[in-house]
Design an enzyme around this catalytic site. Structure first.
Site, PDB file in Angstrom:
ATOM      1  CB  SER A 126      -1.069   0.330   1.328  1.00 54.77           C
ATOM      2  OG  SER A 126      -1.108   1.383   1.396  1.00 54.77           O
ATOM      3  CE1 TYR A 151      -4.070  -2.787   5.723  1.00 55.66           C
ATOM      4  CE2 TYR A 151      -3.965  -0.315   4.892  1.00 55.66           C
ATOM      5  CZ  TYR A 151      -3.755  -1.577   5.293  1.00 55.66           C
ATOM      6  OH  TYR A 151      -3.808  -1.920   3.454  1.00 55.66           O
ATOM      7  CE  LYS A 155      -1.550  -4.742   3.415  1.00 57.55           C
ATOM      8  NZ  LYS A 155      -1.493  -5.839   2.682  1.00 57.55           N
TER       9      LYS A 155
HETATM   10  P1  NAD Z   1     -11.240  -7.547   1.343  1.00 55.73           P
HETATM   11  O1  NAD Z   1     -11.622  -7.043   2.656  1.00 55.73           O
HETATM   12  O2  NAD Z   1     -12.374  -6.510   0.614  1.00 55.73           O
HETATM   13  O3  NAD Z   1     -10.533  -8.831   0.655  1.00 55.73           O
HETATM   14  C1  NAD Z   1      -9.716  -9.076   2.147  1.00 55.73           C
HETATM   15  C2  NAD Z   1     -10.118 -10.547   2.118  1.00 55.73           C
HETATM   16  O4  NAD Z   1      -9.386 -11.272   2.097  1.00 55.73           O
HETATM   17  C3  NAD Z   1     -11.749 -10.956   2.171  1.00 55.73           C
HETATM   18  O5  NAD Z   1     -12.154 -10.994   1.047  1.00 55.73           O
HETATM   19  C4  NAD Z   1     -11.715 -11.251   3.394  1.00 55.73           C
HETATM   20  O6  NAD Z   1     -12.694 -12.271   3.272  1.00 55.73           O
HETATM   21  C5  NAD Z   1     -10.030 -11.932   3.472  1.00 55.73           C
HETATM   22  N1  NAD Z   1      -9.528 -12.276   4.191  1.00 55.73           N
HETATM   23  C6  NAD Z   1      -9.395 -11.815   5.686  1.00 55.73           C
HETATM   24  N2  NAD Z   1      -8.516 -12.048   6.267  1.00 55.73           N
HETATM   25  C7  NAD Z   1      -8.358 -13.456   6.220  1.00 55.73           C
HETATM   26  C8  NAD Z   1      -8.229 -14.652   6.820  1.00 55.73           C
HETATM   27  N3  NAD Z   1      -7.210 -14.422   7.886  1.00 55.73           N
HETATM   28  N4  NAD Z   1      -8.068 -15.987   5.924  1.00 55.73           N
HETATM   29  C9  NAD Z   1      -8.732 -15.991   4.592  1.00 55.73           C
HETATM   30  N5  NAD Z   1      -9.580 -15.029   4.031  1.00 55.73           N
HETATM   31  C10 NAD Z   1      -9.297 -14.194   4.472  1.00 55.73           C
HETATM   32  O7  NAD Z   1     -10.297  -5.770   1.257  1.00 55.73           O
HETATM   33  P2  NAD Z   1      -9.392  -5.007  -0.329  1.00 55.73           P
HETATM   34  O8  NAD Z   1      -9.668  -3.724  -1.037  1.00 55.73           O
HETATM   35  O9  NAD Z   1      -9.601  -6.184  -1.753  1.00 55.73           O
HETATM   36  O10 NAD Z   1      -7.632  -4.874   0.103  1.00 55.73           O
HETATM   37  C11 NAD Z   1      -7.465  -6.833  -0.711  1.00 55.73           C
HETATM   38  C12 NAD Z   1      -5.365  -6.466  -0.276  1.00 55.73           C
HETATM   39  O11 NAD Z   1      -4.971  -5.259  -0.755  1.00 55.73           O
HETATM   40  C13 NAD Z   1      -5.625  -6.556   1.464  1.00 55.73           C
HETATM   41  O12 NAD Z   1      -4.191  -6.365   0.951  1.00 55.73           O
HETATM   42  C14 NAD Z   1      -5.523  -4.883   1.629  1.00 55.73           C
HETATM   43  O13 NAD Z   1      -4.735  -4.347   2.903  1.00 55.73           O
HETATM   44  C15 NAD Z   1      -4.392  -4.169   0.390  1.00 55.73           C
HETATM   45  N6  NAD Z   1      -5.063  -2.453   0.191  1.00 55.73           N
HETATM   46  C16 NAD Z   1      -5.714  -2.284  -0.037  1.00 55.73           C
HETATM   47  C17 NAD Z   1      -6.113  -1.005   0.115  1.00 55.73           C
HETATM   48  C18 NAD Z   1      -7.645  -0.072  -0.336  1.00 55.73           C
HETATM   49  O14 NAD Z   1      -7.807   0.567  -0.370  1.00 55.73           O
HETATM   50  N7  NAD Z   1      -8.828  -1.323  -0.703  1.00 55.73           N
HETATM   51  C19 NAD Z   1      -5.053  -0.197  -0.312  1.00 55.73           C
HETATM   52  C20 NAD Z   1      -3.946  -0.711  -0.504  1.00 55.73           C
HETATM   53  C21 NAD Z   1      -3.919  -2.189  -0.293  1.00 55.73           C
HETATM   54  C1  WQD Z   2      -9.463   9.630   0.248  1.00 56.70           C
HETATM   55  C2  WQD Z   2      -9.604  10.920   0.353  1.00 56.70           C
HETATM   56  C3  WQD Z   2      -9.740  12.100   3.177  1.00 56.70           C
HETATM   57  C4  WQD Z   2     -13.894  10.150   3.365  1.00 56.70           C
HETATM   58  C5  WQD Z   2      -7.619   5.046   3.308  1.00 56.70           C
HETATM   59  C6  WQD Z   2      -5.968   4.427   3.701  1.00 56.70           C
HETATM   60  C7  WQD Z   2      -4.309   3.760   3.059  1.00 56.70           C
HETATM   61  C8  WQD Z   2      -5.325   3.065   1.621  1.00 56.70           C
HETATM   62  C9  WQD Z   2      -6.017   3.401   0.753  1.00 56.70           C
HETATM   63  C10 WQD Z   2      -5.430   0.783   1.941  1.00 56.70           C
HETATM   64  C11 WQD Z   2      -8.999  12.074   1.709  1.00 56.70           C
HETATM   65  C12 WQD Z   2     -11.525  12.023   1.955  1.00 56.70           C
HETATM   66  C13 WQD Z   2     -12.576  10.568   2.638  1.00 56.70           C
HETATM   67  C14 WQD Z   2     -15.034  10.763   4.003  1.00 56.70           C
HETATM   68  C15 WQD Z   2     -13.344  12.914   2.641  1.00 56.70           C
HETATM   69  N1  WQD Z   2      -5.080   1.741   2.289  1.00 56.70           N
HETATM   70  N2  WQD Z   2     -12.882  11.969   2.748  1.00 56.70           N
HETATM   71  N3  WQD Z   2     -14.990  11.985   3.969  1.00 56.70           N
HETATM   72  O1  WQD Z   2      -7.511   8.370   3.555  1.00 56.70           O
HETATM   73  O2  WQD Z   2      -6.288   8.170   1.176  1.00 56.70           O
HETATM   74  O3  WQD Z   2      -6.475   6.072   1.855  1.00 56.70           O
HETATM   75  O4  WQD Z   2      -7.205   4.340   1.726  1.00 56.70           O
HETATM   76  O5  WQD Z   2      -4.071   0.302   2.556  1.00 56.70           O
HETATM   77  O6  WQD Z   2      -4.008   2.591   3.580  1.00 56.70           O
HETATM   78  O7  WQD Z   2      -5.078   4.541   4.809  1.00 56.70           O
HETATM   79  O8  WQD Z   2      -8.473   6.777   1.665  1.00 56.70           O
HETATM   80  O9  WQD Z   2     -10.522   6.706   0.999  1.00 56.70           O
HETATM   81  O10 WQD Z   2     -10.076   7.218   3.410  1.00 56.70           O
HETATM   82  O11 WQD Z   2      -9.929   9.050   2.294  1.00 56.70           O
HETATM   83  O12 WQD Z   2     -13.249  14.149   2.559  1.00 56.70           O
HETATM   84  O13 WQD Z   2     -16.171  10.973   4.031  1.00 56.70           O
HETATM   85  O14 WQD Z   2     -11.386  11.904   0.777  1.00 56.70           O
HETATM   86  O15 WQD Z   2      -9.976  12.678   3.343  1.00 56.70           O
HETATM   87  O16 WQD Z   2      -8.285  12.903   1.569  1.00 56.70           O
HETATM   88  P1  WQD Z   2      -7.173   7.402   2.240  1.00 56.70           P
HETATM   89  P2  WQD Z   2      -9.483   7.352   2.194  1.00 56.70           P
END
Ligand code: NAD
Ligand code: WQD
Length: 340
Positions: A126, A151, A155
Site C-alpha cells: 500500500s 495497519y 504492510k
Molecule cells: P477486502 O477486505 O475486500 O478483501 C480481503 C479478503 O480477504 C476478504 O474477502 C476477507 O474475507 C479475506 N480474509 C481476511 N482475512 C482472512 C483470513 N485470515 N483468511 C482468509 N481470508 C481472509 O480488501 P481489499 O480492498 O480487496 O484489499 C485486498 C488487499 O489489498 C489487502 O491486503 C489490503 O490491505 C490491500 N490494500 C487495499 C487497499 C484498499 O484501499 N482497498 C489499498 C492498498 C492495499
Molecule cells: C481519501 C480522501 C479523506 C472520506 C486509505 C488508507 C490507505 C489505503 C487507501 C489501504 C482523504 C477524504 C474520505 C469521507 C472525505 N488503504 N474523505 N470524506 O485515507 O487516502 O487511504 O485507503 O492500504 O492505507 O488510509 O483513503 O478513501 O479514506 O480518503 O473527505 O467521508 O477523501 O480526507 O483526503 P485514504 P480514503
C-alpha cells in the site's frame, strides 16, 4: 494451464483479479474465510467469466489448516496474497487482530512456499508505507516513514518479511504498492461492499447518492492544495487487477530483474476530494449533498504515484479514467440497493 492460489480472492480487489486471471487462461484456486466478503463474489466471477473458480473457505490464521491445504494442492505455480484486514481506524482499536491476521498469515504462507517450492509470490502492499511523503509524485525509492497506524505497520513488516525470505530462499516476489483503489466491474457483478459506515471516500459518496447516508463530510478545505482539499491517486480496480496478471507473468517467465521487485500501482495523477465529488456529480447528473468539516486526524496532504517504473519495467499503465471508475461504482451501488 498454470494453477494460481489467490488468498482473499472473494474480496474487493481479489475478486476483480480472479476475473482477469481467468480471462488470461490461468486456473484459479481461491482461499477466503468470508470475514469481509460473501459467496456473491464467487457467483459474480462465474457470471462474468463463465468459469467457476475453485474455492475453499479457510482461515489463514489456522496454521494446521494452511499446512493441510498445501498438502492437498501440490501443483500451485504462484500465489497472489490479498487476504488481510484493511481498516486503518479498526487497526488502532484492535492492533493484535491486525498483527495476527496480516503478519502471521503471511509467515504461514511463506513457510509453505519453502516446503512446496512455490517460488512466485505477489503481495498487496500500500502507498500507506510512504506516510506523509517528502515530495510528490512518490517513487518506489522514497523513504518508508514511521507507520501512522498498526495497519500501515503490518504492510511495512510484511514487506520486510518477504524481503528477508527472498534473500535466503528460492522465493521471488513482487510487492505492489496500491494507491487508492476505486470503481467496480463494468457489469456490476463485482464491486466494493464495505460493512458498516464506509471509511473511504468513494463508497461514502455512492452511499450518500443512494440515500443511505444523509451527507458526505469533506474533511478539510484548508490544506495547501489548489482547492484546499486532500489529493490522492484514485486507481480503477480493474486496472489494478490487470497489474497483478502482468506481475505474475513476469515472475512465471523469470523476467524479473531481481528476487524482490516493488512497483507503485496508481494513475500518476492526483485528484482532490472536491474534484472527485464534482466528477461524480457530472457522471451521474445529480447534486451530491456534502459539507466541509474539520480535517480528519492522520490524513496526509497529497499522495500520488510516480508510475514510471511500473510503466517502463512492468509494462503496465492505468487505462481507465476517473469518470469510468465513478460511473462503475455508481452502477454497482444502484444494483446492490435495487435502485433503477
Ligand atoms: P477486502 O477486505 O475486500 O478483501 C480481503 C479478503 O480477504 C476478504 O474477502 C476477507 O474475507 C479475506 N480474509 C481476511 N482475512 C482472512 C483470513 N485470515 N483468511 C482468509 N481470508 C481472509 O480488501 P481489499 O480492498 O480487496 O484489499 C485486498 C488487499 O489489498 C489487502 O491486503 C489490503 O490491505 C490491500 N490494500 C487495499 C487497499 C484498499 O484501499 N482497498 C489499498 C492498498 C492495499
Ligand atoms: C481519501 C480522501 C479523506 C472520506 C486509505 C488508507 C490507505 C489505503 C487507501 C489501504 C482523504 C477524504 C474520505 C469521507 C472525505 N488503504 N474523505 N470524506 O485515507 O487516502 O487511504 O485507503 O492500504 O492505507 O488510509 O483513503 O478513501 O479514506 O480518503 O473527505 O467521508 O477523501 O480526507 O483526503 P485514504 P480514503
Amino acid at each position: 494451464m498454470k494453477k494460481i492460489l489467490v488468498t482473499g480472492g472473494l474480496g474487493y480487489i481479489g475478486s476483480h483479479t480472479v476475473v482477469e486471471l481467468q480471462n488470461s487462461g490461468f486456473e484459479v484456486l481461491i482461499i477466503d474465510n468470508l470475514s469481509n466478503s460473501t459467496l456473491d463474489a464467487l457467483q459474480g466471477i462465474t457470471n462474468i467469466t463463465s468459469v467457476a473458480p475453485a474455492f475453499e473457505k479457510l482461515d489463514l490464521r489456522v496454521k494446521a489448516d494452511v499446512s493441510d491445504f498445501f498438502k492437498r494442492h501440490q501443483d500451485i505455480a504462484g500465489i497472489i496474497h490479498f487476504a488481510a484486514s484493511k481498516a486503518v481506524g479498526e487497526s488502532i482499536e484492535k492492533p493484535l487482530l491486525y498483527y495476527e491476521n496480516n503478519v502471521s498469515t503471511l509467515v504461514y504462507l511463506l513457510q509453505e512456499c519453502n516446503i512446496h517450492k512455490i517460488n512466485n509470490f505477489i503481495f498487496s502492499s500500500s502507498c500507506t508505507v510512504y506516510g506523509e511523503p517528502d515530495a510528490v509524485p512518490i517513487t518506489e525509492s522514497a523513504p518508508i516513514k514511521t507507520a501512522m497506524s498498526p495497519y500501515g505497520n503490518t504492510k511495512q513488516i510484511c514487506e520486510e518479511i518477504i524481503s528477508d525470505t527472498c534473500a535466503v530462499s528460492d522465493v521471488r516476489s513482487i510487492l505492489l504498492r496500491y494507491f487508492n483503489p476505486i470503481g467496480a466491474h463494468h457489469t456490476a457483478e463485482l464491486g466494493e461492499l464495505p460493512s458498516g459506515v464506509p471509511q473511504n471516500l468513494v463508497p461514502f459518496i455512492t452511499q450518500t447518492a443512494a440515500g443511505l447516508r444523509e451527507q458526505l463530510r469533506v474533511f478539510g478545505n484548508d490544506y495547501p492544495t489548489p482547492d484546499g482539499s486532500n489529493i490522492r491517486d484514485y486507481i480503477h480496480v480493474v486496472d489494478l487487477a490487470k497489474a497483478h496478471v502482468i506481475s505474475l507473468k513476469r515472475l512465471l517467465s523469470e523476467e524479473n530483474a531481481s528476487d524482490l521487485e516493488v512497483f507503485n500501482i496508481g494513475t500518476g495523477r492526483g485528484s482532490s476530494v472536491l474534484e472527485v465529488i464534482h466528477a461524480f456529480e457530472k457522471v451521474t447528473d445529480q447534486k451530491l449533498n456534502y459539507k466541509i468539516v474539520e480535517r480528519r486526524a492522520g490524513d496526509v496532504v497529497s499522495v500520488y504515484a510516480d508510475t514510471v517504473k511500473a510503466n517502463n519495467v512492468l509494462g503496465w499503465s492505468a487505462q481507465k479514467t476517473m469518470e469510468e471508475a465513478l460511473a462503475s461504482s455508481w452502477k454497482w451501488e444502484k444494483k446492490v440497493r435495487n435502485i433503477t
